[in-house]
Design an enzyme around this catalytic site. Sequence first.
Site, short mmCIF file in Angstrom:
data_model
loop_
_atom_site.label_atom_id
_atom_site.label_comp_id
_atom_site.label_asym_id
_atom_site.label_seq_id
_atom_site.Cartn_x
_atom_site.Cartn_y
_atom_site.Cartn_z
CG HIS A 148 -2.15 -0.63 1.14
ND1 HIS A 148 -1.92 -1.93 1.79
CD2 HIS A 148 -2.99 -0.29 0.68
CE1 HIS A 148 -3.09 -3.41 1.35
NE2 HIS A 148 -3.94 -2.58 0.65
CE LYS A 152 -3.89 -0.86 5.04
NZ LYS A 152 -5.48 0.38 5.25
N1 LIG Z 1 -12.72 -1.44 3.20
C1 LIG Z 1 -11.82 -0.93 1.77
O1 LIG Z 1 -12.27 -1.49 0.91
C2 LIG Z 1 -11.40 -0.25 2.05
C3 LIG Z 1 -10.96 0.94 2.93
N2 LIG Z 1 -10.08 1.43 3.71
C4 LIG Z 1 -10.06 2.46 4.48
O2 LIG Z 1 -10.44 3.87 4.90
C5 LIG Z 1 -10.29 3.87 6.04
C6 LIG Z 1 -10.07 4.99 5.48
O3 LIG Z 1 -9.22 5.45 4.50
P1 LIG Z 1 -8.72 6.35 3.81
O4 LIG Z 1 -8.92 8.05 3.08
O5 LIG Z 1 -6.94 6.50 3.09
O6 LIG Z 1 -8.14 7.48 4.57
P2 LIG Z 1 -8.07 9.06 5.20
O7 LIG Z 1 -6.40 9.39 5.84
O8 LIG Z 1 -7.28 9.75 2.95
O9 LIG Z 1 -9.05 9.95 5.70
C7 LIG Z 1 -9.08 9.08 6.65
C8 LIG Z 1 -10.61 10.75 6.90
O10 LIG Z 1 -11.13 9.80 8.03
C9 LIG Z 1 -11.47 11.02 8.73
N3 LIG Z 1 -10.62 10.99 10.70
C10 LIG Z 1 -9.86 10.89 10.45
N4 LIG Z 1 -10.14 10.76 12.50
C11 LIG Z 1 -11.52 11.13 12.75
C12 LIG Z 1 -12.35 11.21 13.39
N5 LIG Z 1 -12.07 10.91 14.63
N6 LIG Z 1 -13.34 11.33 13.34
C13 LIG Z 1 -14.22 11.19 11.97
N7 LIG Z 1 -13.68 11.61 11.12
C14 LIG Z 1 -12.19 11.82 10.85
C15 LIG Z 1 -9.82 12.64 8.05
O11 LIG Z 1 -10.67 14.18 8.77
P3 LIG Z 1 -9.55 14.72 8.19
O12 LIG Z 1 -9.39 14.65 7.28
O13 LIG Z 1 -10.39 16.13 8.99
O14 LIG Z 1 -8.61 14.44 9.56
C16 LIG Z 1 -10.03 12.00 6.75
O15 LIG Z 1 -11.60 12.85 6.22
C17 LIG Z 1 -8.84 3.50 6.09
O16 LIG Z 1 -8.76 2.70 7.85
C18 LIG Z 1 -8.40 2.37 4.97
O17 LIG Z 1 -7.57 1.56 6.00
C19 LIG Z 1 -9.79 2.22 2.45
C20 LIG Z 1 -9.77 2.36 1.17
C21 LIG Z 1 -10.93 0.96 0.86
O1 LIG Z 2 -6.14 2.09 3.48
C1 LIG Z 2 -5.96 1.71 2.29
O2 LIG Z 2 -5.91 2.34 1.46
C2 LIG Z 2 -6.34 0.53 1.73
N1 LIG Z 2 -7.24 -0.26 3.12
C3 LIG Z 2 -8.04 -1.54 2.69
C4 LIG Z 2 -7.10 -3.06 4.07
O3 LIG Z 2 -6.89 -2.18 4.70
O4 LIG Z 2 -7.34 -3.90 3.57
C5 LIG Z 2 -8.10 -1.80 1.54
C6 LIG Z 2 -7.64 -1.17 0.90
O5 LIG Z 2 -6.10 -2.65 0.51
C7 LIG Z 2 -6.77 -0.26 0.46
#
Ligand SMILES: NC(=O)C1=CN([C@@H]2O[C@H](COP(=O)(O)OP(=O)(O)OC[C@H]3O[C@@H](n4cnc5c(N)ncnc54)[C@H](OP(=O)(O)O)[C@@H]3O)[C@@H](O)[C@H]2O)C=CC1
Ligand SMILES: O=C(O)C1=N[C@H](C(=O)O)C[C@H](O)C1
Length: 237
Positions: A148, A152
């Site tokens: 990743h 991450k």
């Molecule tokens: N299940 C799936 O298919 C996937 C899962 N993921 C997971 O999704 C999550 C987010 O990934 P990603 O978008 O890359 O992360 P980012 O770091 O880009 O975004 C995180 C977001 O969460 C917000 N945030 C952080 N802390 C809080 C809080 N305490 N309360 C409310 N909002 C909060 C941040 O706000 P601010 O910017 O204001 O800090 C930001 O908007 C991760 O856990 C990742 O592993 C990611 C991709 C696919």
């Molecule tokens: O944080 C990410 O970017 C992603 N998180 C998910 C995970 O922890 O598996 C899914 C995807 O791989 C992207």
Amino acid sequence: MGEPTRLLIHGATGRMGRALLRLCAERDDCRVVGAVSSRSPAQRVVDGIPHFSAAELGGAPGFDVAIDFSLPGGFDAILAACLARDSALVSGTTGLSEAQQAALRQAGERIGVLWAANFSLGVALLEELVERAAAALHGWDCDIVEMHHTRKLDAPSGTALALGAAAQREGAEPRYSSVRAGDIVGEHLVQFATAGERIELVHRAGNRDIFARGALHAALALARRGAGAYRLRDMLA
Ligand SMILES: NC(=O)C1=CN([C@@H]2O[C@H](COP(=O)(O)OP(=O)(O)OC[C@H]3O[C@@H](n4cnc5c(N)ncnc54)[C@H](OP(=O)(O)O)[C@@H]3O)[C@@H](O)[C@H]2O)C=CC1
Ligand SMILES: O=C(O)C1=N[C@H](C(=O)O)C[C@H](O)C1
């Protein structure tokens, strides 16, 4: 078509949140009524969508389903908000604690909840292939390598752990390796190896829309279901 499903996007300023907002704007079967992130300034409206900080979550308008891609630190608050409003929750946030996973399952007794480590169709199929391979390959070593982007925070990835659970066999623990490099969206390799031969099953994500589309599909399907703790595969059938 009936009324559009009202969505609250939690983690709206993040990589996944931005993909969700863009895809929702192209559809007429859902409407984003609020966007929440940890630090969004109060009362900010972007493209007609009111933004709220995590501290202002209680002031967000009513919604049918929240879609959460944030961080474990924000998870308890969005789950509590969904319970307080009898709204459903779709979450893809990884790195949740055992206690948070247990709270989500318990919430399923009152509202619809669905958590998945990976919302892409390809990984849903990969999990099934890994289960099948593991059942047939007794005594083979199993290694899971995930790659990743450098931003991450959790390792191994949620997907790697889910694939590890699918590969679990008696007496054989999968081993995990994590690579954090550049802007890799997400790659997962599951390798089964024995003397003289190896099988590799790989998924490579090229963009985040694959996750966002899956989460949207799950949210719209969940809005039509009652209480329960669902899996992504329940919504793909
Ligand atoms: N299940 C799936 O298919 C996937 C899962 N993921 C997971 O999704 C999550 C987010 O990934 P990603 O978008 O890359 O992360 P980012 O770091 O880009 O975004 C995180 C977001 O969460 C917000 N945030 C952080 N802390 C809080 C809080 N305490 N309360 C409310 N909002 C909060 C941040 O706000 P601010 O910017 O204001 O800090 C930001 O908007 C991760 O856990 C990742 O592993 C990611 C991709 C696919
Ligand atoms: O944080 C990410 O970017 C992603 N998180 C998910 C995970 O922890 O598996 C899914 C995807 O791989 C992207």
